[in-house]
Design an enzyme around this catalytic site. Structure first.
Site, PDB file in Angstrom:
ATOM      1  N   TYR A 105     -14.845  65.065 -37.932  1.00 57.92           N
ATOM      2  CA  TYR A 105     -15.748  66.176 -37.605  1.00 57.92           C
ATOM      3  C   TYR A 105     -16.085  66.903 -38.898  1.00 57.92           C
ATOM      4  O   TYR A 105     -15.205  67.180 -39.704  1.00 57.92           O
ATOM      5  CB  TYR A 105     -15.055  67.155 -36.641  1.00 57.92           C
ATOM      6  N   GLU A 192     -24.057  70.271 -37.612  1.00 59.96           N
ATOM      7  CA  GLU A 192     -22.785  69.707 -37.166  1.00 59.96           C
ATOM      8  C   GLU A 192     -22.869  68.188 -37.019  1.00 59.96           C
ATOM      9  O   GLU A 192     -23.776  67.679 -36.380  1.00 59.96           O
ATOM     10  CB  GLU A 192     -22.398  70.318 -35.812  1.00 59.96           C
TER      11      GLU A 192
END
Ligand code: GDP
Ligand code: MN
Length: 393
Positions: A105, A192
């Site tokens: 991530y 993101e």
């Protein structure tokens, strides 16, 4: 403004970030043709992904792999039209399926308190970051980019090592810095990548090579900065915007829905905030922030009233207008028109001061409106009206 994955990926590519090629299809046939092109050049599988502005598409069945052209068409038929968290899927992304070795991530967000861009990374990719933050907060690595110099090389390297990406240091550093560059280039609030993935690919000599790529992308842009960028407004997905947000934007009103029961109609952002504060101090909860802007004409007032009343929780309305450019009598006429047309009868307290306030007062009195002279008085009356309505409901 939230961008669809495909549009977010276009912006990432423009900043030099590694994203596997993709195509967007609006029909199963288009998806079939896109898959066919990929199978022709020798890919083993394609991935079909629902394009909707919500996370967790994978879990909801909106991300699937296909190993043949027929399967790609069948999966696209199933995904197109699917409802994911209240959003209807109208298009899919088709790409060569990545052979994933590991998922990570990585995101950049605007940290308003620190007034810097904050990079967050984690080895727990593919999982929503809120879940990681709740269950295993120490698994999240954080670094703030320098306001002028951006993310420094050593910071990017620290981030990469802490995430377990030491074996892909060069790519990881480039991608982390690329996220900061993307934030700055488009005035984004959030960029993101989840998952950022190590994928296995066939190298030029036929052997397996590993590469770090952005497999998913989510970008949120600052609406107030859209005017600084040519072409970004066109990426707005009209289907995905809440109907009240769209109506407000098209009418030129600044409208933010809140949870309370007192609808507020005010001109000017500062006055709107003050009004909300005073409603709270009087013991009530505002149902919205609504700035009708300067020089609002009566049709704008009627539109604002419709927006407020569309919220079933609203059981009282407070109108607070400080007339400068905005003429009080215009607003009063707008309120009278709006009340004549409105479907729901809700008690309303009106305070109009400034330009043409006397004329406004006369009009409102003739029409039997409840008025107030001071803002404290107006807030108290609105809170009382809301309580009475709540008690009788
Ligand atoms: P989200 O669920 O909306 O966040 O959609 P993602 O694009 O992140 O996809 C969800 C999951 O599907 C990823 O975490 C991966 O595990 C898987 N996935 C996505 N793309 C591919 C792909 O190209 N190949 C493989 N094998 N899995 C993929
Ligand atoms: Mn994802």
């Amino acid at each position: 403004m939230k961008l669809q994955e495909a549009d977010a990926k276009t912006l990432l590519v423009a900043q030099g970030l590694p994203v596997p090629d993709w195509a967007v299809a609006h029909t199963a046939l288009e998806a079939r043709l896109a898959a066919e092109r990929l199978f022709t050049i020798g890919v083993a599988a394609v991935v079909i992904k629902a394009q909707v502005l919500v996370g967790g598409r994978g879990k909801a069945g909106g991300v699937k792999l296909a190993r043949s052209v027929d399967e790609a068409e069948a999966i696209s038929t199933a995904i197109l039209g699917m409802d994911i968290k209240g959003m209807t899927v109208r298009k899919v992304l088709v790409a060569a399926a990545a052979d994933i070795a590991a998922e990570f991530y990585l995101s950049a967000v605007l940290d308003r308190a620190e007034r810097r861009i904050l990079l967050m990374g984690s080895a727990e990719g593919g999982v929503e970051i809120e879940t990681v933050a709740a269950e295993n907060p120490s698994a999240i690595v954080r670094r703030h980019a320098h306001p002028n110099l951006g993310l420094l090389d050593f910071q990017a390297r620290e981030l990469a090592f802490a995430m377990g990406l030491g074996g892909h240091l060069r790519d990881a550093v480039r991608i982390a810095k690329g996220l900061v560059a993307t934030m700055k280039a488009y005035d984004a609030d959030l960029v993101e990548i989840n998952p950022l993935a190590i994928v296995r690919e066939t190298g030029p000599d036929g052997g397996l090579v590993e590469r770090l790529v952005c497999l998913d992308a989510k970008i949120t842009l600052d609406d107030s900065a859209l005017g600084r960028h040519v072409g970004l407004e066109e990426l707005r997905d009209p289907d995905e915007e809440a109907p009240e947000d769209k109506e407000a934007r098209e009418a030129g009103l600044t409208f933010i829905k809140l949870d309370g029961s007192i609808g507020c109609m005010v001109n000017g952002a500062g006055l709107a905030m003050t009004t909300m504060d005073l409603v709270k101090r009087a013991g009530g909860e505002p149902a919205n922030f609504l700035d009708i802007g300067g020089g609002a004409r009566s049709d704008k007032v009627a539109e604002a009233m419709r927006l407020i009343l569309a919220d079933p929780k609203v059981n009282a309305i407070l109108v607070n207008i400080f007339g400068g450019i905005t003429r009080g009598d215009e607003v009063a006429r707008g309120l009278i028109d709006a009340r004549a047309q409105q479907e729901r009868d809700v008690p309303m307290v009106v305070r109009i001061v400034g330009t043409n306030a006397d004329e406004a007062g006369r009009l409102l009195e003739e029409a039997h409106f409840e008025t107030a002279l001071t803002l404290d008085e107006a807030a108290a009356k609105a809170v009382d009206a809301s309580r009475a309505a709540g008690a009788s409901a």
